[in-house]
Design a protein around this motif. Structure first.
Motif, PDB file in Angstrom:
ATOM      1  N   LYS A   3      22.217   9.952 -29.257  1.00  0.00           N
ATOM      2  CA  LYS A   3      22.970  11.089 -29.813  1.00  0.00           C
ATOM      3  C   LYS A   3      22.057  11.987 -30.630  1.00  0.00           C
ATOM      4  CE  LYS A   3      27.583  10.850 -29.339  1.00  0.00           C
ATOM      5  NZ  LYS A   3      28.228  11.771 -28.471  1.00  0.00           N
ATOM      6  N   ALA A   4      21.167  11.376 -31.406  1.00  0.00           N
ATOM      7  CA  ALA A   4      20.228  12.153 -32.232  1.00  0.00           C
ATOM      8  C   ALA A   4      19.294  12.965 -31.344  1.00  0.00           C
ATOM      9  CB  ALA A   4      19.447  11.225 -33.163  1.00  0.00           C
ATOM     10  N   ASP A   5      18.825  12.362 -30.252  1.00  0.00           N
ATOM     11  CA  ASP A   5      17.955  13.081 -29.311  1.00  0.00           C
ATOM     12  C   ASP A   5      18.698  14.241 -28.663  1.00  0.00           C
ATOM     13  OD1 ASP A   5      15.823  11.419 -29.840  1.00  0.00           O
ATOM     14  OD2 ASP A   5      16.152  10.134 -28.073  1.00  0.00           O
ATOM     15  N   GLU A   6      19.956  14.017 -28.300  1.00  0.00           N
ATOM     16  CA  GLU A   6      20.768  15.082 -27.709  1.00  0.00           C
ATOM     17  C   GLU A   6      20.932  16.241 -28.674  1.00  0.00           C
ATOM     18  OE1 GLU A   6      24.578  14.157 -25.932  1.00  0.00           O
ATOM     19  OE2 GLU A   6      23.725  12.364 -24.975  1.00  0.00           O
ATOM     20  N   LYS A   7      21.209  15.930 -29.946  1.00  0.00           N
ATOM     21  CA  LYS A   7      21.397  16.984 -30.949  1.00  0.00           C
ATOM     22  C   LYS A   7      20.102  17.773 -31.143  1.00  0.00           C
ATOM     23  CE  LYS A   7      25.325  15.515 -33.553  1.00  0.00           C
ATOM     24  NZ  LYS A   7      26.048  16.235 -34.554  1.00  0.00           N
ATOM     25  N   ARG A   8      18.953  17.078 -31.164  1.00  0.00           N
ATOM     26  CA  ARG A   8      17.662  17.768 -31.304  1.00  0.00           C
ATOM     27  C   ARG A   8      17.415  18.670 -30.097  1.00  0.00           C
ATOM     28  NH1 ARG A   8      15.848  13.166 -33.677  1.00  0.00           N
ATOM     29  NH2 ARG A   8      15.025  12.290 -31.754  1.00  0.00           N
ATOM     30  N   ASP A   9      17.717  18.145 -28.900  1.00  0.00           N
ATOM     31  CA  ASP A   9      17.534  18.933 -27.676  1.00  0.00           C
ATOM     32  C   ASP A   9      18.433  20.176 -27.691  1.00  0.00           C
ATOM     33  OD1 ASP A   9      15.661  17.142 -26.760  1.00  0.00           O
ATOM     34  OD2 ASP A   9      16.987  16.178 -25.282  1.00  0.00           O
ATOM     35  N   GLU A  10      19.689  20.002 -28.113  1.00  0.00           N
ATOM     36  CA  GLU A  10      20.611  21.139 -28.202  1.00  0.00           C
ATOM     37  C   GLU A  10      20.130  22.159 -29.220  1.00  0.00           C
ATOM     38  OE1 GLU A  10      24.718  20.037 -28.791  1.00  0.00           O
ATOM     39  OE2 GLU A  10      24.576  18.468 -27.267  1.00  0.00           O
ATOM     40  N   ALA A  11      19.643  21.687 -30.367  1.00  0.00           N
ATOM     41  CA  ALA A  11      19.145  22.595 -31.403  1.00  0.00           C
ATOM     42  C   ALA A  11      17.903  23.344 -30.912  1.00  0.00           C
ATOM     43  CB  ALA A  11      18.838  21.822 -32.686  1.00  0.00           C
ATOM     44  N   ALA A  12      17.003  22.625 -30.243  1.00  0.00           N
ATOM     45  CA  ALA A  12      15.794  23.256 -29.717  1.00  0.00           C
ATOM     46  C   ALA A  12      16.157  24.298 -28.656  1.00  0.00           C
ATOM     47  CB  ALA A  12      14.851  22.204 -29.134  1.00  0.00           C
ATOM     48  N   ARG A  13      17.088  23.949 -27.771  1.00  0.00           N
ATOM     49  CA  ARG A  13      17.506  24.893 -26.724  1.00  0.00           C
ATOM     50  C   ARG A  13      18.150  26.124 -27.342  1.00  0.00           C
ATOM     51  NH1 ARG A  13      17.907  25.114 -21.348  1.00  0.00           N
ATOM     52  NH2 ARG A  13      19.534  26.381 -20.422  1.00  0.00           N
ATOM     53  N   SER A  14      18.993  25.926 -28.329  1.00  0.00           N
ATOM     54  CA  SER A  14      19.648  27.043 -29.010  1.00  0.00           C
ATOM     55  C   SER A  14      18.614  27.962 -29.663  1.00  0.00           C
ATOM     56  CB  SER A  14      20.624  26.508 -30.058  1.00  0.00           C
ATOM     57  OG  SER A  14      21.243  27.572 -30.727  1.00  0.00           O
ATOM     58  N   VAL A  16      15.429  28.303 -28.773  1.00  0.00           N
ATOM     59  CA  VAL A  16      14.674  28.981 -27.708  1.00  0.00           C
ATOM     60  C   VAL A  16      15.508  30.091 -27.087  1.00  0.00           C
ATOM     61  CG1 VAL A  16      13.658  28.676 -25.406  1.00  0.00           C
ATOM     62  CG2 VAL A  16      13.109  27.071 -27.238  1.00  0.00           C
ATOM     63  N   LEU A  17      16.793  29.855 -26.874  1.00  0.00           N
ATOM     64  CA  LEU A  17      17.652  30.911 -26.318  1.00  0.00           C
ATOM     65  C   LEU A  17      17.731  32.098 -27.276  1.00  0.00           C
ATOM     66  CD1 LEU A  17      20.533  28.895 -24.633  1.00  0.00           C
ATOM     67  CD2 LEU A  17      18.779  30.270 -23.513  1.00  0.00           C
ATOM     68  N   GLY A  18      17.799  31.842 -28.563  1.00  0.00           N
ATOM     69  CA  GLY A  18      17.789  32.927 -29.549  1.00  0.00           C
ATOM     70  C   GLY A  18      16.497  33.723 -29.482  1.00  0.00           C
ATOM     71  N   GLN A  19      15.369  33.013 -29.386  1.00  0.00           N
ATOM     72  CA  GLN A  19      14.073  33.683 -29.257  1.00  0.00           C
ATOM     73  C   GLN A  19      14.014  34.503 -27.968  1.00  0.00           C
ATOM     74  OE1 GLN A  19      11.358  30.381 -29.444  1.00  0.00           O
ATOM     75  NE2 GLN A  19      11.331  30.347 -31.685  1.00  0.00           N
ATOM     76  N   LEU A  20      14.555  33.926 -26.888  1.00  0.00           N
ATOM     77  CA  LEU A  20      14.572  34.634 -25.604  1.00  0.00           C
ATOM     78  C   LEU A  20      15.380  35.926 -25.706  1.00  0.00           C
ATOM     79  CD1 LEU A  20      13.798  34.681 -22.599  1.00  0.00           C
ATOM     80  CD2 LEU A  20      15.864  33.348 -22.160  1.00  0.00           C
ATOM     81  N   MET A  21      16.516  35.858 -26.378  1.00  0.00           N
ATOM     82  CA  MET A  21      17.341  37.061 -26.573  1.00  0.00           C
ATOM     83  C   MET A  21      16.577  38.114 -27.376  1.00  0.00           C
ATOM     84  SD  MET A  21      20.217  36.720 -25.056  1.00  0.00           S
ATOM     85  CE  MET A  21      21.485  35.586 -24.555  1.00  0.00           C
ATOM     86  N   THR A  22      15.900  37.700 -28.412  1.00  0.00           N
ATOM     87  CA  THR A  22      15.141  38.629 -29.248  1.00  0.00           C
ATOM     88  C   THR A  22      13.994  39.264 -28.464  1.00  0.00           C
ATOM     89  OG1 THR A  22      15.721  37.399 -31.247  1.00  0.00           O
ATOM     90  CG2 THR A  22      13.778  38.826 -31.377  1.00  0.00           C
ATOM     91  N   VAL A  23      13.230  38.429 -27.771  1.00  0.00           N
ATOM     92  CA  VAL A  23      12.104  38.941 -26.982  1.00  0.00           C
ATOM     93  C   VAL A  23      12.619  39.816 -25.834  1.00  0.00           C
ATOM     94  CG1 VAL A  23      10.220  38.255 -25.434  1.00  0.00           C
ATOM     95  CG2 VAL A  23      10.533  37.084 -27.606  1.00  0.00           C
ATOM     96  N   GLY A  24      13.730  39.402 -25.221  1.00  0.00           N
ATOM     97  CA  GLY A  24      14.312  40.196 -24.139  1.00  0.00           C
ATOM     98  C   GLY A  24      14.736  41.579 -24.606  1.00  0.00           C
ATOM     99  N   ARG A  25      15.346  41.650 -25.781  1.00  0.00           N
ATOM    100  CA  ARG A  25      15.750  42.951 -26.328  1.00  0.00           C
ATOM    101  C   ARG A  25      14.525  43.825 -26.596  1.00  0.00           C
ATOM    102  NH1 ARG A  25      19.664  42.292 -31.262  1.00  0.00           N
ATOM    103  NH2 ARG A  25      19.667  44.556 -31.058  1.00  0.00           N
TER     104      ARG A  25
END
Length: 160
Positions: A3-14, A16-25
């Motif tokens: 569960k802890a690994d899943e939460k870390r993976d979700e946080a990391a993905r979130s 990265v997606l935020g960074q992708l949105m910023t760089v994309g803009r």
């Protein structure tokens, strides 16, 4: 622990997606500015310049086909083509098999005047790509292809 690994993976993905949105803009903004600057060199606006790009990539098209590719309303495309024709970049020609239809064709000599503005940029792209492996570039191509399809669909939804 899983569960802890899943939460870390979700946080990391979130993150990265935020960074992708910023760089994309940021990328979108500089792309619009670049094409606006190129267009202005020839007395065009960015929509006119990108329409010429579509015609160069797809060949002669009807106004209806251009409306579908651009997501613009048919009346807007008519005005756009009138402006491009007045500026000498396109001309209308009879369709070879259907005399009721009209094709929009590029004036290749006039279009060549725009090519010089893209030569430096093309060299910059090739140079920047040296930093990436062939597999990474394939991933970028796949990503950009998917995003282009999605953005085209989003534009179509906006124009109805």
């Amino acid at each position: 622990m899983a569960k802890a690994d899943e939460k870390r993976d979700e946080a990391a993905r979130s993150e990265v997606l935020g960074q992708l949105m910023t760089v994309g803009r940021a990328h979108s903004a500089v792309t619009v500015m670049f094409h606006s600057a190129v267009a202005a060199q020839q007395g065009l606006n960015a929509t006119e310049e990108k329409t010429l790009d579509l015609l160069q990539r797809h060949g002669p098209l009807t106004a209806k086909e251009l409306a579908e590719l651009t997501g613009l309303a048919p009346a807007s495309v008519t005005g756009l083509l009138d402006r491009l024709e007045d500026k000498g970049f396109v001309h209308r020609a009879k369709h070879p098999t259907d005399k009721r239809r009209v094709l929009v064709e590029l004036d290749q000599d006039k279009l060549a005047e725009l090519a010089v503005f893209f030569e430096d940029w093309a060299r910059d792209i090739v140079e920047a790509c040296e930093e990436f492996s062939t597999d990474e570039l394939r991933t970028v191509i796949r990503f950009l292809s998917v995003m282009s399809e999605r953005q085209h669909a989003a534009a179509a939804r906006l124009t109805g």
